[in-house]
Write a protein that holds these residues in place. Structure first.
Motif, PDB file in Angstrom:
ATOM      1  N   LEU A   1       0.845  -1.198   0.000  1.00 18.71           N
ATOM      2  CA  LEU A   1       0.000   0.000   0.000  1.00 18.71           C
ATOM      3  C   LEU A   1       0.880   1.247   0.000  1.00 18.71           C
ATOM      4  CD1 LEU A   1      -2.775   1.390   0.448  1.00 18.71           C
ATOM      5  CD2 LEU A   1      -2.400   1.118   2.876  1.00 18.71           C
ATOM      6  N   ASN A   2       0.695   2.085  -0.998  1.00 13.88           N
ATOM      7  CA  ASN A   2       1.490   3.312  -1.121  1.00 13.88           C
ATOM      8  C   ASN A   2       0.673   4.276  -1.967  1.00 13.88           C
ATOM      9  OD1 ASN A   2       3.274   5.323  -1.892  1.00 13.88           O
ATOM     10  ND2 ASN A   2       5.000   3.922  -2.240  1.00 13.88           N
ATOM     11  N   SER A   3       0.128   5.314  -1.323  1.00 13.25           N
ATOM     12  CA  SER A   3      -0.848   6.146  -2.037  1.00 13.25           C
ATOM     13  C   SER A   3      -0.209   6.929  -3.181  1.00 13.25           C
ATOM     14  CB  SER A   3      -1.570   7.076  -1.072  1.00 13.25           C
ATOM     15  OG  SER A   3      -0.629   7.725  -0.266  1.00 13.25           O
ATOM     16  N   THR A   4       1.129   7.116  -3.160  1.00 15.30           N
ATOM     17  CA  THR A   4       1.749   7.828  -4.283  1.00 15.30           C
ATOM     18  C   THR A   4       1.596   7.046  -5.589  1.00 15.30           C
ATOM     19  OG1 THR A   4       3.837   6.950  -3.473  1.00 15.30           O
ATOM     20  CG2 THR A   4       3.498   9.305  -3.197  1.00 15.30           C
ATOM     21  N   LEU A   5       1.478   5.723  -5.469  1.00 20.20           N
ATOM     22  CA  LEU A   5       1.286   4.905  -6.677  1.00 20.20           C
ATOM     23  C   LEU A   5       0.089   5.384  -7.494  1.00 20.20           C
ATOM     24  CD1 LEU A   5       1.606   1.075  -6.000  1.00 20.20           C
ATOM     25  CD2 LEU A   5       2.860   2.496  -7.622  1.00 20.20           C
TER      26      LEU A   5
ATOM     27  N   LEU B   1      -1.183   8.334  -7.588  1.00 22.76           N
ATOM     28  CA  LEU B   1      -0.937   9.644  -8.184  1.00 22.76           C
ATOM     29  C   LEU B   1       0.007   9.528  -9.370  1.00 22.76           C
ATOM     30  CD1 LEU B   1      -0.396  11.621  -4.854  1.00 22.76           C
ATOM     31  CD2 LEU B   1      -2.468  11.503  -6.257  1.00 22.76           C
ATOM     32  N   GLU B   2       0.992   8.627  -9.236  1.00 20.40           N
ATOM     33  CA  GLU B   2       2.013   8.522 -10.278  1.00 20.40           C
ATOM     34  C   GLU B   2       1.507   7.815 -11.527  1.00 20.40           C
ATOM     35  OE1 GLU B   2       5.475   6.633  -8.754  1.00 20.40           O
ATOM     36  OE2 GLU B   2       6.053   8.375  -7.564  1.00 20.40           O
ATOM     37  N   SER B   3       0.569   6.921 -11.341  1.00 22.09           N
ATOM     38  CA  SER B   3       0.173   6.108 -12.476  1.00 22.09           C
ATOM     39  C   SER B   3      -1.334   6.103 -12.660  1.00 22.09           C
ATOM     40  CB  SER B   3       0.678   4.680 -12.273  1.00 22.09           C
ATOM     41  OG  SER B   3       0.036   3.833 -13.187  1.00 22.09           O
TER      42      SER B   3
ATOM     43  N   ASN C   1       9.255  -0.928 -14.092  1.00 20.25           N
ATOM     44  CA  ASN C   1      10.205   0.027 -13.504  1.00 20.25           C
ATOM     45  C   ASN C   1      10.063   0.048 -11.989  1.00 20.25           C
ATOM     46  OD1 ASN C   1      10.954   0.672 -16.052  1.00 20.25           O
ATOM     47  ND2 ASN C   1       9.783   2.587 -16.143  1.00 20.25           N
ATOM     48  N   TYR C   2       8.818   0.055 -11.559  1.00 20.38           N
ATOM     49  CA  TYR C   2       8.534   0.101 -10.131  1.00 20.38           C
ATOM     50  C   TYR C   2       9.115  -1.139  -9.443  1.00 20.38           C
ATOM     51  CZ  TYR C   2       5.816   1.262  -5.962  1.00 20.38           C
ATOM     52  OH  TYR C   2       5.429   1.607  -4.700  1.00 20.38           O
ATOM     53  N   LEU C   3       9.012  -2.238 -10.194  1.00 17.51           N
ATOM     54  CA  LEU C   3       9.484  -3.542  -9.715  1.00 17.51           C
ATOM     55  C   LEU C   3      10.936  -3.501  -9.256  1.00 17.51           C
ATOM     56  CD1 LEU C   3       8.469  -6.588  -9.923  1.00 17.51           C
ATOM     57  CD2 LEU C   3       9.639  -6.651 -12.093  1.00 17.51           C
TER      58      LEU C   3
ATOM     59  N   LYS D   1      12.372  -1.199  -7.761  1.00 14.32           N
ATOM     60  CA  LYS D   1      12.555  -0.451  -6.512  1.00 14.32           C
ATOM     61  C   LYS D   1      11.814  -1.052  -5.316  1.00 14.32           C
ATOM     62  CE  LYS D   1      11.137   3.320  -8.683  1.00 14.32           C
ATOM     63  NZ  LYS D   1      10.590   4.635  -8.874  1.00 14.32           N
ATOM     64  N   GLU D   2      10.721  -1.710  -5.560  1.00 14.06           N
ATOM     65  CA  GLU D   2       9.843  -2.128  -4.462  1.00 14.06           C
ATOM     66  C   GLU D   2       9.606  -3.635  -4.509  1.00 14.06           C
ATOM     67  OE1 GLU D   2       8.432  -0.083  -2.139  1.00 14.06           O
ATOM     68  OE2 GLU D   2       9.384   1.705  -2.972  1.00 14.06           O
ATOM     69  N   PRO D   3       9.323  -4.220  -3.343  1.00 13.56           N
ATOM     70  CA  PRO D   3       9.040  -5.660  -3.322  1.00 13.56           C
ATOM     71  C   PRO D   3       7.621  -5.953  -3.803  1.00 13.56           C
ATOM     72  CG  PRO D   3       8.850  -4.763  -1.117  1.00 13.56           C
ATOM     73  CD  PRO D   3       9.196  -3.611  -2.023  1.00 13.56           C
TER      74      PRO D   3
END
Ligand code: NAG
Ligand code: NAG
Ligand code: NAG
Ligand code: NAG
Ligand code: NAG
Ligand code: ZN
Length: 476
Positions: free
Chosen positions: A17-21, A23-25, A59-61, A63-65
């Motif tokens: 869970l990351n609310s910036t996701l 906004l970014e996409s 791309n996100y992959l 950086k994040e699990p």
């Protein structure tokens, strides 16, 4: 380590869970499949429908699990299975029945090699397990299994059916939360609100809960599981009782075979579309292999609280300045199904829901603990949670207010549709009720505290009264 199992469209993305996701996409925000709990964290699930979206996720992959999975065939339904956050004291109980591995084995081959082999032979079953960690499992099942797997799971494992199609994610906007913010900002004790919420009747709560659990022998209810006849009895009875208080009620079916949502509305005396919803879920779950599911605490307590509020509205002859809904949902135990349907419907109608508060499990209190109110640590609109906490200090000062990781009741469905919402729960910290999801969840037992249920219902009602505004039909 994250792995891309099939680089094609229609992939599933599981990300923390990351609310910036959102906004970014845009493509993620448009193709959201819900938030799901996993141990102490929360994951978000998305379907990736376009090459750009897959690119973003890749791309996100780095950086994040996260996990990217191939979507199963369209006849299958996805089910999220999680181990619930329960107090260590509960894990000492010796459990009968199958383990989670037994359940998964019974659904089909889980050994990756075996699944690989069966893949090549066309008609053989393929492993239903798409993704697994210690506390979370994503499976793809035929619909009939997906809708009944909750009856097979070991205690403390909970299943949630993933919606068939994604929907746009709507953050709770400043505009949506404005009314709550302003009430929070100006909040002070009101003797009039106190005179209303103090009118909730404790003897009536005793009567109502005993009807819902079947303990009084009048209702004949053995279970309120969403597929049971007891759930239908309960739905009709709740509707009848709330109608007697002057509301307009309807039973709303949301899925064939499931008991309906009970939706009751007191129309505003002002010209406004703003609506406040307070709710609980009346469906229940019992022990593995038992037909009994009295659901006294989960969630007979929240449901009885809603009934006690309805009866008080009638006794005090209250007229609201917003539309005011009392709702009891079904299908909560299969994964918030009733509330997902209703919140999506309200979103589609552009409804102006300015506040929603769900009461789920409010009665259990361990003998050595004080009376408590637990507020959601993660899934809750912060302003709503703060307002509930502050209202509690004013009208139920006997409650010690704390935060709980126990999560994800029907308010989550409303947050996902951009409506300001939160939950009231029985304690700070995880679930500690030894009769949780057990056929012994009755109201006459050690630890079932009607005074705590009453104090929390007062907080739920007082918060809604402050936000709605109201007057009396008769001079007081
Ligand atoms: C959320 O995602 C953004 C990038 O998309 C990242 O910078 C940030 O650290 C993440 N937040 C958390 C709490 O993981
Ligand atoms: C609630 O208010 C009504 C009308 O004012 C009164 O008759 C009744 O006794 C009150 N009940 C409680 C439990 O305070
Ligand atoms: C309520 O909604 C209806 C339909 O969208 C709209 O026509 C009406 O003006 C609204 N009323 C108020 C008071 O906002
Ligand atoms: C809701 O609002 C959207 C965007 O403003 C509009 O396109 C849609 O027709 C509205 N739906 C209803 C049922 O009013
Ligand atoms: C009361 O509201 C304030 C914000 O106005 C918030 O910081 C605080 O946490 C709230 N108290 C409780 C107990 O929730
Ligand atoms: Zn519940």
């Amino acid at each position: 380590m994250p792995t891309i199992q099939a680089p094609s469209l229609g992939l599933l993305l599981i990300a923390p869970l990351n609310s910036t996701l959102f906004l970014e996409s845009q493509c993620l925000a448009q193709n959201f499949l819900g938030h799901y709990r996993s141990g102490e964290t929360t994951s978000s699930l998305f379907r990736l429908e376009t090459p750009g979206c897959v690119q973003f996720a890749s791309n996100y992959l780095s950086k994040e699990p996260i996990a990217l999975l191939a979507t199963p065939s369209p006849e299958k339904r996805l089910v999220w299975i999680e181990h619930e956050s329960v107090d260590a004291s509960l894990l000492q109980y010796n459990h009968q029945g199958p383990t989670i591995d037994d359940v998964l084995d019974a659904l089909g081959p889980t050994d990756p090699e075996e699944a690989q082999q069966t893949l090549s032979t066309s008609d053989s079953p393929v492993s239903p397990v798409l993704y697994r960690t210690d506390t979370e499992i994503l499976v793809a099942l035929p619909p009939e299994q997906a809708f009944t797997i909750d009856t097979l799971l070991p205690r403390f494992w909970k299943s949630t059916i993933v919606p068939e199609s994604p929907s746009p994610y709507r953050g709770v906007s400043d505009e949506n939360v404005e009314r709550v913010r302003s009430v929070l900002h100006n909040l002070k004790f009101s003797p009039v609100v106190a005179s209303v919420v103090n009118n909730i009747s404790i003897p009536q709560i005793h009567n109502d809960i005993r009807f819902l659990t079947g303990e009084d022998g009048r209702s004949g209810i053995v279970s309120r599981h969403s597929f049971s006849t007891g759930a239908i009895t309960a739905a009709n009875w709740i509707k009848g009782r709330i109608e007697e208080t002057g509301a307009e009620c309807r039973l709303e079916n949301f899925l064939s075979g499931f008991a309906p949502n009970v939706i009751c509305r007191y129309a505003s005396i002002m010209d406004t579309n703003d609506t406040i919803i307070i709710s609980g879920h009346y469906d229940s779950r019992g022990s593995f292999g038992s037909v009994r599911a009295p659901g006294g605490d989960d969630d007979g307590s929240g449901t009885t609280g809603i009934l006690s509020i309805a009866r008080t509205i009638a006794r005090k002859r209250i007229k609201f300045h917003t539309n005011f809904e009392l709702v009891t949902f079904a299908g909560e135990e299969q994964g918030l199904l009733g509330s997902r349907a209703y919140s999506r419907q309200l979103r589609a109608q552009n409804a102006s829901v300015v506040l929603m508060i769900q009461a789920d499990m409010t009665a259990y209190r361990a003998p050595e603990e004080p009376l408590q109110l637990g507020l959601p640590e993660r899934i809750g609109t912060p302003e709503v949670t703060a307002l509930v906490g502050n209202v509690s200090a004013l009208y139920s000062p006997e409650l010690t207010v704390g935060y709980s990781a126990a999560c994800c009741s029907d308010h989550q469905s409303f947050i996902e549709q951009g409506f300001p919402a939160s939950q009231v729960f029985e304690r700070a910290g995880p679930i500690a009720d030894p009769m949780y999801h057990n056929s012994g969840d009755l109201s006459e037992r050690v630890g079932y505290d009607v005074n705590q249920l009453y104090a929390i219902a007062k907080v739920q009602f007082a918060t809604a009264l402050h936000v709605a505004g109201f007057e009396f039909a008769d001079p007081q």
